[in-house]
Design an enzyme around this catalytic site. Structure first.
Site, PDB file in Angstrom:
ATOM      1  N   GLU A   1     -16.140   6.369  16.008  1.00  0.00           N
ATOM      2  CA  GLU A   1     -17.453   5.595  15.348  1.00  0.00           C
ATOM      3  C   GLU A   1     -17.050   5.322  13.984  1.00  0.00           C
ATOM      4  O   GLU A   1     -16.071   5.935  13.108  1.00  0.00           O
ATOM      5  CB  GLU A   1     -18.394   6.633  15.179  1.00  0.00           C
ATOM      6  CG  GLU A   1     -19.858   6.405  14.321  1.00  0.00           C
ATOM      7  CD  GLU A   1     -20.947   7.366  14.483  1.00  0.00           C
ATOM      8  OE1 GLU A   1     -21.478   7.639  15.346  1.00  0.00           O
ATOM      9  OE2 GLU A   1     -20.948   8.289  13.380  1.00  0.00           O
TER      10      GLU A   1
ATOM     11  N   ASP B   1     -16.580  14.556  11.247  1.00  0.00           N
ATOM     12  CA  ASP B   1     -17.690  13.517  10.504  1.00  0.00           C
ATOM     13  C   ASP B   1     -16.871  13.032   9.265  1.00  0.00           C
ATOM     14  O   ASP B   1     -16.258  13.770   8.500  1.00  0.00           O
ATOM     15  CB  ASP B   1     -18.705  14.147  10.552  1.00  0.00           C
ATOM     16  CG  ASP B   1     -19.921  13.356  10.008  1.00  0.00           C
ATOM     17  OD1 ASP B   1     -19.848  11.974  10.371  1.00  0.00           O
ATOM     18  OD2 ASP B   1     -20.926  13.995   9.872  1.00  0.00           O
TER      19      ASP B   1
END
Length: 433
Positions: A197, A90
């Site tokens: 992402e 992340d």
């Protein structure tokens, strides 16, 4: 990559399947996350290894440790080879971040180009905007173009809109493409499956539909220097309207949010398809049905802090005096730890442990009320946010950190049951749309 992990239980890419990132900052939460998914049912797939480099630094963990905690929990399930799950590296900002997480076997890479976003661009007048604008090839590509989005609105890309987008996001788009090229190299070098992402949610102002279109279109196309992401762009996290603060429910008009979500989802369908990603998704139950409806189930939700808060709840259940010390310590370091979060809680808004004699009342003040949010007014019981922001300081403290871990080690069933109950509500809210 940890080659000792059997291929049958390694994380995989999840594509356009609805997904939920649980986030396990301490290494004990995955059994509870697995239980919640099992109890809730539905099509949502779990991402169990999910942590940003910033979070790892704050908890003194490594990508390999994060991955190992998740894979060990998966391996203990009744049929681990049948479990389809993901692992999210992340908020990656540098190539070094990519290398560390790729080596650990992550399959989902979230690029965070926020350091390259001009946060003041929305407030520039025409003259300032013109002075800051640097000629950008894609501005000419879109100039005066009117784009009709099926099931969405018509996007008019006039000169001011394009130049503002170029000033605000131009460097960020280039950085994201550069980092994506490095992800491709790192993953292929190690024989990893991978998907990407891109997060543009950490901005002061909501992402407009025109900005969303430009960012996603440029990411998928690429430029002369860096190739486009194409179908590797599996999800995009815009900055949505309203307030998405840590540890509490959505602050804002849910009906207006759903209208905006439909517009964003229409762009994602038109240019992709790719999923819309909701960051700071912990405890945002009031907006989950709107997200699921607007995206027709093509979403990704990211949580992390709420699993830590539920760990503290387990501590309160078995070691109330330790819970009091955690609260007191968190209040002391909140002023520093809140700096990287968008929160409005103040320690003066909630009593100190010394002023609350009843243990149940203290738990109520610091762990409940995450849904007590009034649109336009926020909330008035912010103890949960104070604990949320201080997680790193607590867990790296030489006294508190080991004691909290010991309670979780000694009472794994309590923590698993607390997490399952908490997350079933999240998952059922998403499944109900």
């Amino acid at each position: 990559m940890n080659t000792s992990t059997p291929p049958s239980i390694r994380p995989v890419t999840l594509g356009l399947t609805p997904s939920f990132g649980f986030g396990d900052r301490l290494g004990f939460a995955t059994p509870g996350h697995l239980a919640a998914l099992s109890q809730a049912g539905g099509p949502i797939k779990g991402i169990f290894a999910q942590q940003s480099i910033r979070e790892m630094q704050r908890t003194a963990r490594t990508p390999s440790q994060v991955m190992s905690a998740a894979t060990q929990a998966v391996a203990k399930t009744s049929n681990p080879a049948s479990l389809v799950w993901g692992a999210d590296a992340d908020h990656l900002k540098t190539s070094a971040d990519v290398d560390l997480t790729a080596e650990a076997g992550f399959a989902f890479f979230t690029i965070d180009p926020s350091d390259h976003v001009d946060q003041d661009a929305d407030s520039y007048d025409a003259a300032t905007l013109e002075a800051k604008y640097q000629p950008t090839a894609w501005v000419e590509t879109y100039r005066e173009e009117s784009i009709s989005i099926p099931e969405g609105s018509t996007i008019t890309l006039d000169d001011i809109t394009l130049k503002r987008a170029a000033v605000k996001y131009g460097l960020a788009i280039t950085h994201a493409l550069k980092l994506a090229a490095h992800i491709k190299h790192a993953a292929e070098q190690r024989g990893l499956p991978y998907e990407i992402e891109v997060s543009v949610d950490e901005t002061d102002q909501p992402t407009s539909i025109a900005e969303h279109y430009i960012i996603a279109d440029q990411l998928r196309r690429g430029n002369d220097e860096y190739p486009g992401l194409g179908s590797r762009l599996v999800s995009l996290a815009p900055r949505f309207v309203g307030e998405l603060e840590k540890g509490i429910d959505y602050i804002g008009d849910v009906d207006a949010l759903e209208t905006s979500l439909r517009e964003h989802a229409a762009v994602a369908e038109h240019l992709g398809p790719y999923k819309l990603s909701l960051h700071s998704g912990s405890d945002k139950l009031s907006m989950y049905p709107a997200l699921a409806r607007a995206t027709r189930g093509r979403f990704h939700v990211k949580t992390a802090g709420t699993s830590y808060l539920e760990a503290v709840r387990a501590v309160a259940h078995h070691a109330p005096e330790l819970f009091r010390r955690v609260v007191d310590f968190s209040r002391g370091c909140y002023g520093v730890d809140r700096a990287t979060y968008h929160v409005h809680a103040e320690v003066t808004d909630v009593p100190a442990p010394a002023d609350v004699s009843d243990d149940h009342e203290l738990v109520d003040l610091y762990l409940e009320h995450w849904a007590d949010v009034t649109p336009g007014e926020g909330f008035t019981k912010p103890g949960r946010q104070i604990l949320h922001c201080a997680f790193g300081s607590v867990m790296t403290d030489e006294g508190l950190g080991p004691e909290v871990r010991q309670v979780l080690c000694e009472h794994p069933d309590t923590y698993r049951e607390i997490l399952a109950e908490h997350f079933v509500r999240h998952l059922e809210s998403l499944n109900s749309a």
